[in-house]
Design a protein around this motif. Structure first.
Motif, mmCIF file in Angstrom:
data_model
loop_
_atom_site.group_PDB
_atom_site.id
_atom_site.type_symbol
_atom_site.label_atom_id
_atom_site.label_comp_id
_atom_site.label_asym_id
_atom_site.label_seq_id
_atom_site.Cartn_x
_atom_site.Cartn_y
_atom_site.Cartn_z
ATOM 1 N N PRO A 87 -66.697 17.329 3.246
ATOM 2 C CA PRO A 87 -66.147 16.822 4.508
ATOM 3 C C PRO A 87 -66.730 17.473 5.756
ATOM 4 O O PRO A 87 -66.739 16.859 6.825
ATOM 5 C CB PRO A 87 -64.646 17.115 4.381
ATOM 6 C CG PRO A 87 -64.387 17.105 2.927
ATOM 7 C CD PRO A 87 -65.606 17.702 2.316
ATOM 8 N N SER A 88 -67.221 18.710 5.627
ATOM 9 C CA SER A 88 -67.814 19.375 6.792
ATOM 10 C C SER A 88 -69.067 18.664 7.270
ATOM 11 O O SER A 88 -69.405 18.713 8.459
ATOM 12 C CB SER A 88 -68.143 20.837 6.447
ATOM 13 O OG SER A 88 -66.982 21.557 6.116
ATOM 14 N N MET A 90 -69.385 15.581 7.561
ATOM 15 C CA MET A 90 -68.987 14.488 8.450
ATOM 16 C C MET A 90 -69.170 14.887 9.903
ATOM 17 O O MET A 90 -69.623 14.092 10.724
ATOM 18 C CB MET A 90 -67.515 14.125 8.190
ATOM 19 C CG MET A 90 -67.238 13.524 6.826
ATOM 20 S SD MET A 90 -65.456 13.446 6.452
ATOM 21 C CE MET A 90 -64.856 12.570 7.897
ATOM 22 N N THR A 129 -62.961 13.099 13.934
ATOM 23 C CA THR A 129 -63.788 13.372 12.753
ATOM 24 C C THR A 129 -63.542 14.778 12.234
ATOM 25 O O THR A 129 -63.407 14.998 11.021
ATOM 26 C CB THR A 129 -65.278 13.191 13.093
ATOM 27 O OG1 THR A 129 -65.504 11.862 13.534
ATOM 28 C CG2 THR A 129 -66.154 13.471 11.884
ATOM 29 N N TYR A 130 -63.481 15.738 13.155
ATOM 30 C CA TYR A 130 -63.244 17.125 12.751
ATOM 31 C C TYR A 130 -61.861 17.268 12.121
ATOM 32 O O TYR A 130 -61.690 17.945 11.100
ATOM 33 C CB TYR A 130 -63.373 18.034 13.975
ATOM 34 C CG TYR A 130 -63.478 19.504 13.643
ATOM 35 C CD1 TYR A 130 -64.709 20.096 13.428
ATOM 36 C CD2 TYR A 130 -62.339 20.296 13.531
ATOM 37 C CE1 TYR A 130 -64.816 21.439 13.111
ATOM 38 C CE2 TYR A 130 -62.430 21.637 13.210
ATOM 39 C CZ TYR A 130 -63.674 22.201 13.007
ATOM 40 O OH TYR A 130 -63.770 23.527 12.682
ATOM 41 N N SER A 133 -61.833 15.783 8.660
ATOM 42 C CA SER A 133 -62.524 16.657 7.700
ATOM 43 C C SER A 133 -61.606 17.775 7.221
ATOM 44 O O SER A 133 -61.631 18.152 6.043
ATOM 45 C CB SER A 133 -63.794 17.242 8.331
ATOM 46 O OG SER A 133 -63.488 18.210 9.325
ATOM 47 N N LYS A 137 -60.467 18.337 3.350
ATOM 48 C CA LYS A 137 -60.677 19.617 2.675
ATOM 49 C C LYS A 137 -59.382 20.157 2.096
ATOM 50 O O LYS A 137 -59.358 20.685 0.976
ATOM 51 C CB LYS A 137 -61.281 20.635 3.659
ATOM 52 C CG LYS A 137 -62.743 20.379 3.966
ATOM 53 C CD LYS A 137 -63.380 21.535 4.724
ATOM 54 C CE LYS A 137 -62.882 21.654 6.126
ATOM 55 N NZ LYS A 137 -63.620 22.678 6.898
#
Length: 233
Positions: A87-88, A90, A129-130, A133, A137
């Motif tokens: 996911p990071s 992304m 987005t962050y 993610s 996670k």
């Protein structure tokens, strides 16, 4: 697996992360990847070879081992580390998309004109987005912890297990190689995973709190501007 290349890919995430994100990345590489590569893989290297049952019935030891260890701890942890760090990327891809849009915009309107103040700044879509993610996670970490618990009933490592699977002639005792070392590393990796979950949740609340403060500040600015315009009129 070449973990150095894996670390190089994730190093780019660090500059877009908050303080919690940088701590999370340090925990992943120092307390999980390094421990996994340096020690954990060696501890489990003899798990099947030294899994011994008190019978010489052909196939019994292998069947009992496959029953009690359907998935190797090390392979499960390797899969977990890969999934939890995906996911990071992304965030990195979204920043790369912004930088490409910025480049095309400047090529069309000139280098003195900017589409973004900072393509890596967490505003608008990049903030979402962050945040997504972090949710992904956290969900992946919890899912793998539950999976490990469901497969082995708990996070403990017994010294002896009883097996009556065919072709074993009767109930036999099977002994696990170096159970204490494996128990220690299992608890260590589970503890590191729990710490990462706590860091992810803390970062989620931190981002939401900072977002709330910014929205509140913007609201006060709008109110003050409206009040000033009313006074002038």
């Amino acid at each position: 697996m070449d973990w150095s290349k894996f670390q190089g890919l994730l190093s780019g995430v660090n500059k877009y992360s908050t303080g919690f994100g940088r701590i999370w990345l340090s925990v992943v590489f120092v307390f999980r990847v390094m421990v996994f590569v340096v020690a954990a893989e060696r501890v489990w290297s003899d798990d099947q070879k030294d899994f011994d049952c008190n019978t010489r019935q052909p196939g019994c030891t292998n069947v009992c081992y496959n029953y009690f260890f359907p998935i190797s701890h090390t392979r499960l942890w390797a899969l977990q580390l890969i999934f939890v760090t995906c996911p990071s990327f992304m965030v990195v891809l979204h920043v790369a998309y912004r930088e490409e849009r910025e480049r095309k915009y400047q090529a069309k309107h000139g280098n003195d004109v900017h589409l973004y103040d900072n393509p890596g700044q967490k505003h608008g879509g990049l903030w979402w987005t962050y945040l997504l993610s972090l949710f992904f996670k956290t969900i992946i970490e919890v899912a793998f912890l539950l999976l490990l618990h469901l497969i082995y009933n708990n996070f403990d490592m017994p010294r002896r297990v009883k097996c009556d699977m065919k072709p074993c002639p009767n109930m036999v005792d099977c002994y696990i190689a170096r159970p204490t070392e494996k128990r220690v590393f299992t608890y260590f990796m589970v503890g590191a995973s729990v710490i990462c979950v706590v860091l992810n949740i803390s970062e989620i609340f931190y981002l939401m709190a900072m977002r709330g403060q910014k929205l509140s500040h913007r609201g006060r600015l709008r109110t003050s501007r409206v009040a000033c315009s009313e006074q002038r009129s």
